[in-house]
Design a protein around this motif. Structure first.
Motif, PDB file in Angstrom:
ATOM      1  N   ARG A 189      43.216  37.021  45.057  1.00  0.00           N
ATOM      2  CA  ARG A 189      43.839  36.784  46.354  1.00  0.00           C
ATOM      3  C   ARG A 189      44.493  38.067  46.840  1.00  0.00           C
ATOM      4  O   ARG A 189      45.260  38.694  46.102  1.00  0.00           O
ATOM      5  N   ILE A 190      44.195  38.454  48.054  1.00  0.00           N
ATOM      6  CA  ILE A 190      44.878  39.597  48.650  1.00  0.00           C
ATOM      7  C   ILE A 190      45.632  39.167  49.896  1.00  0.00           C
ATOM      8  O   ILE A 190      46.849  39.226  49.978  1.00  0.00           O
ATOM      9  N   THR A 191      44.880  38.689  50.885  1.00  0.00           N
ATOM     10  CA  THR A 191      45.504  38.310  52.154  1.00  0.00           C
ATOM     11  C   THR A 191      45.682  36.805  52.282  1.00  0.00           C
ATOM     12  O   THR A 191      46.324  36.337  53.207  1.00  0.00           O
ATOM     13  N   ASN A 192      45.070  36.038  51.373  1.00  0.00           N
ATOM     14  CA  ASN A 192      45.016  34.587  51.466  1.00  0.00           C
ATOM     15  C   ASN A 192      44.099  34.082  52.563  1.00  0.00           C
ATOM     16  O   ASN A 192      44.055  32.887  52.837  1.00  0.00           O
ATOM     17  N   PHE A 193      43.397  35.006  53.251  1.00  0.00           N
ATOM     18  CA  PHE A 193      42.257  34.585  54.064  1.00  0.00           C
ATOM     19  C   PHE A 193      41.071  34.648  53.111  1.00  0.00           C
ATOM     20  O   PHE A 193      40.606  35.726  52.759  1.00  0.00           O
ATOM     21  N   PHE A 194      40.593  33.494  52.659  1.00  0.00           N
ATOM     22  CA  PHE A 194      39.673  33.472  51.528  1.00  0.00           C
ATOM     23  C   PHE A 194      38.358  34.189  51.813  1.00  0.00           C
ATOM     24  O   PHE A 194      37.815  34.863  50.941  1.00  0.00           O
TER      25      PHE A 194
END
Lengths: 327, 335
Positions: B177-182
Motif C-alpha cells: 500500500r502506498i496511496t491506498n488507491f489500489f
C-alpha cells in the motif's frame, strides 16, 4: 449568461426552469402567431399537444392505473396484507420464505403474509408517501418562495442564502440526515425527510418565476390601478408562476417514492410494516436477497414502473408548457 | 479572473458558515441531545458530566456554537461509537477517502465516456430509433433505485454467474500500500495483478453508481447539442465551407460542452449520495459504507464529520467547476 448554455449551477438550473413559466403577454401572442390560432392560451395549446403525445399518454395511463389501484386494492386483495396466514410454514433455517401455492400465487414474505396482497395494498401507502411528501415539500417551498419573491430585498437575500446552503448538501444525504433526527421513525418522519429535500428546490423555482413576474406589464398595470400588494401577489403573480412548479411536482412524486425506498434500505424508514409500502418492502428484502430475490424484484418493478410513469408525465408536461417548444 | 475567483471563494466561505450553523442545530436536535447522541448507551453520569463540560453545554448557546466551530476547525469531532468504536472520527474519514474517490472517479469516468458521445450521437440522429431508445434508457436509469440496481448486478454477475467478485476492493494478494488507491498502488509497485484485481472489483459498483450520472449527463448533452446545432453560427460555419470535422469540434462541441461541464460537477453530489447505497451493497469500505453504517448504529461523531465533509467536497468541486467554466467561457466572469 449566454442563451446557448442555459444551465450553470444547480440553483441557476432551477432559475432557468422558473423562466419557462407562463409569460402571459409577449411570448405567447408572438409564438401563437406562428402556427397556432391567435389568442390560444398556454394551457390550451399545451393540452392540445399533450393529447397527441404518446409519451404523455403512457405516463398518464400508468399514473391512472396506480391511483385507481391504490383506491381499490383493499377490496381486490385476496388476503389481509397484515395477517401471517402462512406463518406455520415459516422455518427460519430450512424455509424462511414460503413459496407460491394455492391461493397465494406469489407466495408469502418471511412472516407468512401473502406477497400479492402486500404488493396490491402497498400501492396505497406508496401513493400516500409520494403525494404527502410532494405536498409538504410544495407547502414549505411555496411559503419560502412567496416570501422571497413577494418582498424581495433583504427577506429575499436571507431566505435564498439558507435555500442555497440546503442545495449545497447532496439531496439524498440531506434526507438521510433529517430522517436520523427522528427518535421514533414512522411513515410521518419518512415523509418529512423526503419532503424537506424538495423545499429549497420549490422555493427557488417559485421565487425565480415570481421575480420574473414582478416587473412584467400586467403586474405594473395592476399596481398602477391601485390593486393591493396582497392581491397582486396572490391573484396576479402566483397563478402565473405555477407552471414550472406543477411540472416539478410530478417529477418529485417519482423521486419521493425512490428516496423513501433508500431510507428503508438504510434502516431509517418506517419500522411498522403492518401497512405495506413498496419502498419499505424493497428496503427490507435485503435480508433474503440472494436466496429469494423475488421479494425485492416485485416491489422494485412496481416502483420503477410508477416512477417512470410520473417522470414521463412530468417531462412531457415540461416540454408542452415550455414557451420555447411552441415554435 | 482573479476577482472572479476571490468572489466565488468568499461565497464559499459564506456557505460553509451557514452550513456549520445548520450542522450545529442538527446535532442539538438529535434524539436525546448531543451528549446521548455522542456517548450512546455507554453514558455514565461521570462521562456525561465530563462531556457536558467539554462541550460547554452549560454555557450560553452562542458560546456552544463557537466551541463547536473551534473543535471542528482543529479537526476534533470526537470518537466513533459504533462504526469503529474508539477510533477518532476524523481518522475514519481520512482512512476511507481513497476508496470512495477511486470508486467515484471510475463511476464518473464511465458515465462521462458513455454519456457525452452517446448524447452527441443521439442529437445528430434525433428522432431515430437509436435516439428514442437512448432517451428511454436514460429515463429508466433515473427511475431505478440505485441500491436495487447494485443488488441486481451483484446477484447476476457475481453470485449467479460468478464472473466478477461479490464484494470488497481487492483479493488478498498481500499487495503493497502506498496511496491506498489500489489500482494506482499496483501500477506504482509494478504488482500488476493487484491492479487487475482492484479493477475487477471496481466493475460492478462503478456500473451501478454510474447509472444516474449517465442518464443526467446524456440528456443534458443531447439537449445542448440539439440547441447548438440550430444556432446561426453553426449554419454560418457550414456555409463558408468549413469541413464537417472542424464545425463539429470547434463550433458544436466546444459550445455544447459548457453546460455539460457544469452538470458533471453537479453530479458529484449525486455520486456521494449514491455511494452510500452502492458501497453498502458491495461492502466497499469507503466513506459511503461508513455513512450507511453510521446511520444504522447512529454513530453521530462519525456522521457529523462525514456529512460536513460530503457537503464540503460538493461545494469545493462546484467551485472548481465554476472556475473552469470561467476559463472556458469568458462571458461568465462578468456575472
Amino acid at each position: 449568461m449566454s442563451p446557448a448554455n442555459p444551465f450553470t449551477r444547480r440553483k441557476d438550473r432551477i432559475d432557468e426552469l422558473a423562466a419557462t413559466a407562463a409569460s402571459p403577454s409577449g411570448g405567447i401572442a408572438e409564438a401563437g402567431a406562428v402556427d397556432e390560432k391567435p389568442g390560444v392560451s398556454l394551457i390550451a395549446s399545451a393540452w392540445s399537444r399533450l393529447k397527441r403525445s404518446p409519451v404523455f399518454l403512457l405516463g398518464a395511463g400508468i399514473t391512472l392505473v396506480f391511483v385507481v389501484l391504490a383506491l381499490v386494492s383493499p377490496l381486490i386483495a385476496p388476503h389481509d396484507p397484515a395477517a401471517g396466514l402462512l406463518l406455520d410454514q415459516v422455518r427460519p433455517q430450512s424455509n424462511p420464505v414460503p413459496g407460491p401455492q394455492d391461493g397465494f400465487p406469489l407466495g408469502a414474505d418471511s412472516r407468512g403474509r401473502d406477497l400479492l396482497s402486500r404488493l396490491l395494498v402497498g400501492s396505497q401507502q406508496t401513493l400516500i408517501v409520494g403525494v404527502f411528501a410532494t405536498i409538504t415539500g410544495l407547502a414549505g417551498g411555496l411559503s419560502l418562495g412567496i416570501l422571497a419573491g413577494a418582498f424581495g430585498g433583504w427577506v429575499d437575500a436571507l431566505v435564498m442564502r439558507v435555500v442555497d446552503v440546503m442545495l449545497s448538501i447532496p439531496s439524498l444525504l440531506l434526507a438521510f440526515s433529517i430522517a436520523a433526527v427522528a427518535a421514533r421513525p414512522s411513515q410521518v418522519t419518512v415523509i418529512i425527510a423526503v419532503a424537506a429535500v424538495q423545499v429549497p428546490v420549490f422555493a427557488r423555482l417559485l421565487r425565480g418565476s415570481m421575480l420574473a413576474q414582478r416587473s412584467s406589464d400586467h403586474v405594473v398595470a395592476a399596481r398602477a390601478l391601485g390593486v393591493t400588494e396582497r392581491a397582486i401577489v396572490f391573484r396576479h403573480m402566483l397563478p402565473n408562476s405555477l407552471a414550472p412548479v406543477i411540472v416539478q411536482s410530478t417529477l418529485v412524486l417519482a423521486v419521493s417514492i425512490i428516496d423513501a425506498a433508500a431510507l428503508s434500505f438504510l434502516g431509517l424508514g418506517n419500522p411498522n410494516d403492518r401497512q405495506p409500502e413498496w419502498g419499505q418492502m424493497l428496503g427490507r428484502a435485503q435480508t433474503y436477497i440472494y436466496d429469494y430475490p423475488h421479494l425485492a424484484i416485485y416491489p422494485a418493478l412496481c416502483i420503477i414502473v410508477v416512477a417512470l410513469g410520473f417522470t414521463l408525465m412530468g417531462e412531457s408536461l415540461r416540454e408542452a408548457l415550455d414557451p420555447k417548444s411552441r415554435r | 479572473m482573479a476577482r472572479f475567483i476571490i468572489r466565488r471563494l468568499l461565497q464559499m466561505v459564506g456557505v460553509v458558515a451557514v452550513l456549520s450553523v445548520l450542522l450545529f442545530a442538527w446535532l442539538r436536535s438529535l434524539p436525546g441531545g448531543t451528549v446521548s447522541a455522542i456517548l450512546g448507551e455507554r453514558a455514565t453520569p461521570e462521562t456525561r458530566a465530563a462531556l457536558t463540560e467539554a462541550f460547554g453545554l452549560d454555557q450560553p448557546i452562542y458560546v456552544q456554537y463557537l466551541k463547536f466551530v473551534q473543535r471542528a476547525a482543529t479537526g476534533d469531532f470526537g470518537v466513533s461509537t459504533g462504526v469503529l468504536p474508539g477510533t477518532d472520527a476524523l481518522q475514519i474519514f481520512v482512512d476511507r477517502l481513497p476508496a470512495t474517490i477511486e470508486l467515484s472517479v471510475a463511476a464518473l469516468g464511465l458515465a462521462v465516456l458513455l454519456a457525452v458521445p452517446l448524447g452527441y450521437l443521439s442529437a445528430r440522429r434525433s428522432g431515430s430509433p437509436l435516439d428514442s431508445g437512448l432517451v428511454i434508457l436514460s429515463l429508466v436509469g433515473v427511475a431505478v433505485p440505485v441500491f436495487f440496481l447494485a443488488f441486481l448486478l451483484k446477484y447476476q454477475f457475481a453470485v449467479e454467474w460468478n464472473w466478477l467478485p461479490v464484494s470488497g476492493r481487492q483479493d488478498s494478494l498481500g499487495c503493497t500500500r502506498i496511496t491506498n488507491f489500489f489500482v494506482l498502488d499496483g501500477l506504482m509497485t509494478r504488482e500488476f495483478d493487484c491492479s487487475a484485481s482492484a479493477l475487477k472489483h471496481l466493475v460492478l459498483p462503478s456500473l451501478a453508481l454510474a447509472t444516474i450520472p449517465f442518464a443526467v449527463i446524456f440528456r443534458i448533452t443531447r439537449a445542448s447539442v440539439l440547441e447548438v446545432l440550430g444556432e446561426d453560427y453553426v449554419r454560418t460555419a457550414e456555409s463558408k465551407g468549413l469541413t464537417a470535422r472542424v464545425v463539429r469540434a470547434r463550433h458544436v462541441m466546444r459550445n455544447a460542452l459548457l453546460p455539460v461541464v457544469t452538470t458533471i460537477g453537479l453530479q458529484t453530489g449525486a455520486l456521494l449520495a449514491g455511494a452510500v447505497l452502492t458501497e453498502k451493497v458491495f461492502a466497499w469500505g469507503g466513506i459511503g459504507d461508513a455513512l450507511a453504517r453510521a446511520f444504522e448504529v447512529r454513530d453521530y461523531a462519525v456522521l457529523q464529520v462525514l456529512i460536513l465533509a460530503a457537503a464540503g467536497i460538493y461545494v469545493f468541486i462546484n467551485l472548481l467547476v465554476d472556475i473552469s467554466y470561467a476559463i472556458i467561457d469568458p462571458r461568465v466572469r462578468t456575472r
